[in-house]
Enzyme design. Structure first.
Site, PDB file in Angstrom:
ATOM      1  N   HIS A 188       0.884  -1.182   0.000  1.00 62.38           N
ATOM      2  CA  HIS A 188       0.000   0.000   0.000  1.00 62.38           C
ATOM      3  C   HIS A 188       0.920   1.230   0.000  1.00 62.38           C
ATOM      4  O   HIS A 188       1.032   1.959   0.979  1.00 62.38           O
ATOM      5  CB  HIS A 188      -0.896  -0.042   1.237  1.00 62.38           C
ATOM      6  CG  HIS A 188      -2.095   0.869   1.174  1.00 62.38           C
ATOM      7  ND1 HIS A 188      -2.387   1.654   0.077  1.00 62.38           N
ATOM      8  CD2 HIS A 188      -3.071   1.118   2.084  1.00 62.38           C
ATOM      9  CE1 HIS A 188      -3.499   2.334   0.323  1.00 62.38           C
ATOM     10  NE2 HIS A 188      -3.930   2.026   1.523  1.00 62.38           N
ATOM     11  N   GLN A 232      -0.310   4.961   0.800  1.00 64.60           N
ATOM     12  CA  GLN A 232      -0.573   5.172   2.220  1.00 64.60           C
ATOM     13  C   GLN A 232       0.720   5.536   2.951  1.00 64.60           C
ATOM     14  O   GLN A 232       0.778   6.505   3.711  1.00 64.60           O
ATOM     15  CB  GLN A 232      -1.164   3.886   2.823  1.00 64.60           C
ATOM     16  CG  GLN A 232      -1.347   3.926   4.337  1.00 64.60           C
ATOM     17  CD  GLN A 232      -2.520   4.782   4.767  1.00 64.60           C
ATOM     18  OE1 GLN A 232      -3.610   4.611   4.265  1.00 64.60           O
ATOM     19  NE2 GLN A 232      -2.289   5.700   5.691  1.00 64.60           N
ATOM     20  N   CYS A 266      -3.686   3.513   9.647  1.00 69.16           N
ATOM     21  CA  CYS A 266      -4.046   3.827   8.254  1.00 69.16           C
ATOM     22  C   CYS A 266      -5.550   4.014   8.097  1.00 69.16           C
ATOM     23  O   CYS A 266      -5.988   4.686   7.172  1.00 69.16           O
ATOM     24  CB  CYS A 266      -3.536   2.726   7.332  1.00 69.16           C
ATOM     25  SG  CYS A 266      -4.204   1.102   7.736  1.00 69.16           S
ATOM     26  N   ARG A 300      -3.210  11.650   2.821  1.00 71.12           N
ATOM     27  CA  ARG A 300      -3.332  10.781   1.641  1.00 71.12           C
ATOM     28  C   ARG A 300      -3.547  11.651   0.406  1.00 71.12           C
ATOM     29  O   ARG A 300      -2.938  11.444  -0.635  1.00 71.12           O
ATOM     30  CB  ARG A 300      -4.530   9.837   1.805  1.00 71.12           C
ATOM     31  CG  ARG A 300      -4.406   8.799   2.890  1.00 71.12           C
ATOM     32  CD  ARG A 300      -3.354   7.775   2.573  1.00 71.12           C
ATOM     33  NE  ARG A 300      -3.602   7.115   1.306  1.00 71.12           N
ATOM     34  CZ  ARG A 300      -4.503   6.150   1.091  1.00 71.12           C
ATOM     35  NH1 ARG A 300      -5.212   5.697   2.098  1.00 71.12           N
ATOM     36  NH2 ARG A 300      -4.656   5.590  -0.100  1.00 71.12           N
TER      37      ARG A 300
HETATM   38  N1   CP Z   1      -6.301   3.696   4.431  1.00 70.15           N
HETATM   39  C1   CP Z   1      -7.058   3.386   3.366  1.00 70.15           C
HETATM   40  O1   CP Z   1      -6.555   2.992   2.324  1.00 70.15           O
HETATM   41  O2   CP Z   1      -8.389   3.601   3.539  1.00 70.15           O
HETATM   42  P1   CP Z   1      -9.550   3.111   2.540  1.00 70.15           P
HETATM   43  O3   CP Z   1      -9.522   1.595   2.569  1.00 70.15           O
HETATM   44  O4   CP Z   1     -10.816   3.660   3.100  1.00 70.15           O
HETATM   45  O5   CP Z   1      -9.240   3.619   1.180  1.00 70.15           O
HETATM   46  N1  NVA Z   2      -4.250  -3.878   5.590  1.00 71.21           N
HETATM   47  C1  NVA Z   2      -5.515  -3.266   5.281  1.00 71.21           C
HETATM   48  C2  NVA Z   2      -5.301  -1.822   4.954  1.00 71.21           C
HETATM   49  C3  NVA Z   2      -6.573  -1.051   4.725  1.00 71.21           C
HETATM   50  C4  NVA Z   2      -6.307   0.365   4.305  1.00 71.21           C
HETATM   51  C5  NVA Z   2      -6.211  -3.994   4.148  1.00 71.21           C
HETATM   52  O1  NVA Z   2      -5.518  -4.415   3.214  1.00 71.21           O
HETATM   53  O2  NVA Z   2      -7.422  -4.176   4.197  1.00 71.21           O
END
Ligand code: CP
Ligand code: NVA
Length: 305
Positions: free
Chosen positions: A133, A136, A264, A292
Site C-alpha cells: 500500500h 498510504q 491507516c 493521503r
Molecule cells: N487507508 C485506506 O486505504 O483507507 P480506505 O480503505 O478507506 O481507502
Molecule cells: N491492511 C488493510 C489496509 C486497509 C487500508 C487492508 O488491506 O485491508
C-alpha cells in the site's frame, strides 16, 4: 518535473530522490490546496479509478486530488470491467490507455497490477494490493515529517499484522534512513521476498514477537486492522492470535514521550486500538487521513502527462 518511472506500484521501485520530490511537492501544495488556490496544471486529464475492494480514503483522496489539479476522475468497480475474467489484462491495459491519462487501481493480486502496468501506455498507481500500500506510506511519511521533523533516524514501530502496510514500510526503510520494527504474532511476519530484498539493501528493520519491548523509545507507533480486506473469514482466529498486539495506553507508556500514534484506517475501535488511544493527545490519525490526498496529488502531478 517528473519521476524516473512511469508507474507507482511500490516504494521500492523508486529512488530516494524521486520519493523526496513527491514529499516536497506535497508539502509545497498542501497549503494551496487547503486554500483552494492550486493551479490547474492538469486540465482535461482523466484518471480511471478501478476498485476491486471497498474504500473511503483512497477513493475520495484520489478523486478530489485529480480534480484539484484541474482534471477529472472515473470511479469504476471491477464488476464492470472483469479484469482477467471478462477480458484479458493485456486488452484492458490497451483499451484503457486510449481513454484515460492514468489509472489508480485497488486490487488483490499484486502481480496482476504489475501485468497491467507492463501493458499500459499510461501511469498505473497502486491504490493497495495484498502485497503493498505504497501511497498510504508516502502520506504517512509526510505526516511523520510534519509532526516530528525528518524521518531520518526515527523509529517506526508497527504493532500487528505483517501485511501490505508492513511490506510497504519495509520498502520505505530501503529508501529512507529510519528504523522499522514490526511486532507481530508468530506466523504473521511480512512477505519473505520483501524482507530479503530489504536485507540485501541494508535497510534497518526488524521483526519481533514482543510488542512491549518493540515500543520502547519508539517515535511512531503504527496500527492496522487484525485482518485485511479479503481475510474477513479469518476474523475470529485473528482476534485471538492478535490479542496481545493491541495499541493501548499501557503499551504506549514506554514509547518516546513525544511519540505519535498512527493508523491507516479504517480502525476497528476497541479491537487493535482503544478509543482512548485513537482520540488521545498522541494520535495523528486524521492528519494522516488528510495527507493521503496531498501525497497522492503530488504522485499524480509528477506522473500524469
Ligand atoms: N487507508 C485506506 O486505504 O483507507 P480506505 O480503505 O478507506 O481507502
Ligand atoms: N491492511 C488493510 C489496509 C486497509 C487500508 C487492508 O488491506 O485491508
Amino acid at each position: 518535473m517528473s519521476l524516473g518511472k512511469k508507474d507507482f506500484l511500490s516504494i521500492a521501485d523508486h529512488t530516494t530522490e524521486d520519493l523526496r520530490k513527491i514529499l516536497e511537492l506535497a508539502k509545497e501544495q498542501k497549503p494551496l490546496a487547503r486554500d483552494h488556490k492550486l493551479p490547474h496544471t492538469h486540465p482535461n486529464r482523466t484518471m480511471g479509478c478501478v476498485f476491486a475492494k471497498p474504500s473511503l480514503r483512497t477513493r475520495i483522496s484520489f478523486e478530489t486530488a485529480v480534480m484539484q489539479l484541474g482534471g477529472n476522475s472515473l470511479f469504476i468497480t471491477d464488476q464492470e470491467i472483469g479484469i482477467g475474467k471478462r477480458e484479458s489484462i493485456y486488452d484492458v491495459a490497451k483499451v484503457m490507455s486510449r481513454f484515460v491519462d492514468a489509472i489508480m487501481i485497488r486490487w488483490y493480486d499484486h502481480d496482476e497490477v504489475v501485468q497491467l502496468a507492463k501493458h499500459s501506455d499510461i501511469p498505473i498507481i497502486n491504490g493497495l494490493t495484498d502485497l503493498n500500500h505504497p501511497c498510504q506510506v508516502m502520506g504517512d511519511i509526510l505526516t511523520i515529517e510534519e509532526h516530528l521533523g525528518s524521518i531520518d533516524n526515527k523509529t517506526v514501530v508497527m504493532v500487528g499484522d505483517g501485511n501490505n502496510l508492513a511490506n510497504s514500510w519495509i520498502n520505505a526503510a530501503r529508501r529512507f534512513p529510519f528504523n522499522f520494527v514490526i511486532a507481530c504474532p508468530e506466523g504473521y511476519e511480512p512477505d519473505e521476498a520483501v524482507m530479503s530484498a530489504a536485507e540485501k539493501d541494508g535497510a534497518s528493520f526488524c521483526v519481533t514477537n514482543d510488542p512491549v519491548d518493540a515500543v520502547k523509545g519508539a517515535h511512531v507507533i503504527y496500527s492496522d486492522a487484525f485482518y485485511s480486506m479479503g481475510q474477513e473469514e479469518e476474523a475470529i482466529k485473528r482476534r485471538k492470535d492478535f490479542a496481545d498486539f493491541r495499541i493501548t495506553n499501557e503499551l504506549l507508556s514506554a514509547a518516546d514521550p513525544n511519540h505519535i500514534v498512527m493508523h491507516c484506517l479504517p480502525a476497528h475501535r476497541g479491537e487493535e486500538i482503544t478509543d482512548e488511544v485513537m482520540d488521545g493527545k498522541h494520535s495523528v490519525v486524521f492528519d494522516e487521513a488528510e495527507n493521503r490526498q496531498h501525497a497522492q496529488r503530488a504522485i499524480i502531478a509528477l506522473l500524469m502527462k
